[in-house]
Design a protein around this motif. Sequence first.
Motif, PDB file in Angstrom:
ATOM      1  N   LEU A  94       0.833  -1.207   0.000  1.00  0.00           N
ATOM      2  CA  LEU A  94       0.000   0.000   0.000  1.00  0.00           C
ATOM      3  C   LEU A  94       0.864   1.252   0.000  1.00  0.00           C
ATOM      4  CD1 LEU A  94      -2.709  -1.092   2.604  1.00  0.00           C
ATOM      5  CD2 LEU A  94      -3.088  -0.684   0.154  1.00  0.00           C
ATOM      6  N   ILE A  95       1.920   1.233   0.786  1.00  0.00           N
ATOM      7  CA  ILE A  95       2.798   2.400   0.854  1.00  0.00           C
ATOM      8  C   ILE A  95       3.545   2.582  -0.462  1.00  0.00           C
ATOM      9  CG2 ILE A  95       4.813   3.373   2.035  1.00  0.00           C
ATOM     10  CD1 ILE A  95       3.552   2.169   4.625  1.00  0.00           C
ATOM     11  N   ASP A  96       3.930   1.486  -1.106  1.00  0.00           N
ATOM     12  CA  ASP A  96       4.527   1.591  -2.449  1.00  0.00           C
ATOM     13  C   ASP A  96       3.586   2.334  -3.389  1.00  0.00           C
ATOM     14  OD1 ASP A  96       6.824   0.228  -1.749  1.00  0.00           O
ATOM     15  OD2 ASP A  96       6.278  -1.626  -2.774  1.00  0.00           O
ATOM     16  N   ARG A  97       2.298   1.991  -3.330  1.00  0.00           N
ATOM     17  CA  ARG A  97       1.317   2.662  -4.187  1.00  0.00           C
ATOM     18  C   ARG A  97       1.222   4.145  -3.853  1.00  0.00           C
ATOM     19  NH1 ARG A  97      -4.045  -0.641  -3.898  1.00  0.00           N
ATOM     20  NH2 ARG A  97      -4.756   1.079  -5.199  1.00  0.00           N
ATOM     21  N   LEU A  98       1.251   4.480  -2.552  1.00  0.00           N
ATOM     22  CA  LEU A  98       1.205   5.889  -2.153  1.00  0.00           C
ATOM     23  C   LEU A  98       2.419   6.653  -2.671  1.00  0.00           C
ATOM     24  CD1 LEU A  98      -0.045   5.694   1.551  1.00  0.00           C
ATOM     25  CD2 LEU A  98      -1.375   6.290  -0.489  1.00  0.00           C
ATOM     26  N   ILE A  99       3.582   6.033  -2.597  1.00  0.00           N
ATOM     27  CA  ILE A  99       4.799   6.677  -3.087  1.00  0.00           C
ATOM     28  C   ILE A  99       4.686   6.954  -4.577  1.00  0.00           C
ATOM     29  CG2 ILE A  99       7.267   6.326  -3.540  1.00  0.00           C
ATOM     30  CD1 ILE A  99       7.308   4.737  -0.862  1.00  0.00           C
ATOM     31  N   LEU A 100       4.215   5.973  -5.319  1.00  0.00           N
ATOM     32  CA  LEU A 100       4.058   6.167  -6.768  1.00  0.00           C
ATOM     33  C   LEU A 100       3.028   7.251  -7.067  1.00  0.00           C
ATOM     34  CD1 LEU A 100       4.268   2.465  -7.949  1.00  0.00           C
ATOM     35  CD2 LEU A 100       6.023   4.240  -8.157  1.00  0.00           C
ATOM     36  N   MET A 101       1.964   7.298  -6.287  1.00  0.00           N
ATOM     37  CA  MET A 101       0.959   8.341  -6.472  1.00  0.00           C
ATOM     38  C   MET A 101       1.533   9.711  -6.110  1.00  0.00           C
ATOM     39  SD  MET A 101      -2.447   6.372  -5.130  1.00  0.00           S
ATOM     40  CE  MET A 101      -3.696   7.384  -5.953  1.00  0.00           C
TER      41      MET A 101
END
Length: 111
Positions: A94-101
Amino acid sequence: MRTHRMLGILALSLSLGGCNSLSPTQRYALNSNAYSTAVEGVTNASRLDLVDLEFLEGFNEVRAPARAGIDEWEDALMSGENLSSTKRRRISGLIDRLILMHIQAKRGGDE
């Protein structure tokens, strides 16, 4: 640009399991700091009108369970327990997705 590189390295280390040699507390701190950085970055992008409401809604759909996961991880550490590797991977994902966003938001949300 420096922030993007730092976040890219962080995302890579989280997603490729580069955290295997870290203690549970260090893993938590790395993920918690990545979460805070991503949220702060998207908040700033929103203030600058770099992202639209649809982007923010999508971000918040990922942010909420990531925040809950970080809180659960912290609770486990404070009680002397370890979070299961499955839960840690879910939170890190989930945090990976937030970083990419966050990176996408800094580019104006066009990706």
